[in-house]
Design an enzyme around this catalytic site. Sequence first.
Site, mmCIF file in Angstrom:
data_model
loop_
_atom_site.group_PDB
_atom_site.id
_atom_site.type_symbol
_atom_site.label_atom_id
_atom_site.label_comp_id
_atom_site.label_asym_id
_atom_site.label_seq_id
_atom_site.Cartn_x
_atom_site.Cartn_y
_atom_site.Cartn_z
ATOM 1 N N CYS A 66 39.031 40.207 42.354
ATOM 2 C CA CYS A 66 39.594 39.302 42.671
ATOM 3 C C CYS A 66 40.538 40.889 43.014
ATOM 4 C CB CYS A 66 40.189 38.432 42.118
ATOM 5 S SG CYS A 66 41.104 38.547 40.504
ATOM 6 N N HIS A 99 26.375 48.023 25.201
ATOM 7 C CA HIS A 99 26.066 47.287 23.037
ATOM 8 C C HIS A 99 26.783 45.909 22.930
ATOM 9 C CE1 HIS A 99 27.338 51.147 21.813
ATOM 10 N NE2 HIS A 99 26.745 51.818 22.175
HETATM 11 C C1 RB5 Z 1 44.789 36.746 44.564
HETATM 12 O O1 RB5 Z 1 46.510 36.752 45.438
HETATM 13 C C2 RB5 Z 1 45.624 37.881 43.507
HETATM 14 O O2 RB5 Z 1 46.568 37.320 41.937
HETATM 15 C C3 RB5 Z 1 44.158 37.455 42.498
HETATM 16 O O3 RB5 Z 1 42.827 37.947 43.774
HETATM 17 C C4 RB5 Z 1 43.973 38.140 41.460
HETATM 18 O O4 RB5 Z 1 44.717 39.584 41.985
HETATM 19 C C5 RB5 Z 1 44.192 37.275 39.759
HETATM 20 O O5 RB5 Z 1 43.746 37.842 39.197
#
Ligand code: RB5
Length: 149
Positions: A66, A99
């Site tokens: 993300c 680990h």
């Molecule tokens: C998305 O904009 C962002 O908030 C997500 O990808 C992530 O970084 C959340 O932890």
Amino acid sequence: MKIVIGADHGGFALKEDLKAIMLEQGIEVIDVGNNSYDAKDDYPDFASAVARKIAGGEGDKGIVICGSGIGACIAVNKFRGVRGCVCHDTYSARQGVEHDGMNVLCLGGRIIGIETAKELLKAYLGAQFSNEERHARRLRKVEEFEKAV
Ligand code: RB5
């Protein structure tokens, strides 16, 4: 080796790059999406898809990306048997597996670039759980927590 990978919009570009690298290396890749860039998609949808496949034994290791790696990491760790960690250094990417039995690598597509990601991928995919007694004992203790909740 079968790798399950997923990403929201914050990690989509990096997912595509890492997937291409793994396919070039002959690694089997299960891509749970997103399948195209969608600025409005939500990381839990892809983190949960990766986690379900790892928990169900459909893949050997997972990768979820993300923007920061954090939301995806929080989400995958809600699934029994899934141990995800944000690793932006190669020592952790390797030792987390050896680990601690880490089975999902969580990356921040807005934090690292492709060259760092390639090094992390190499460290993560090349590592195996040590099976040393002290590591197995510690992992069993962690697994006990899942039975308690
Ligand atoms: C998305 O904009 C962002 O908030 C997500 O990808 C992530 O970084 C959340 O932890």
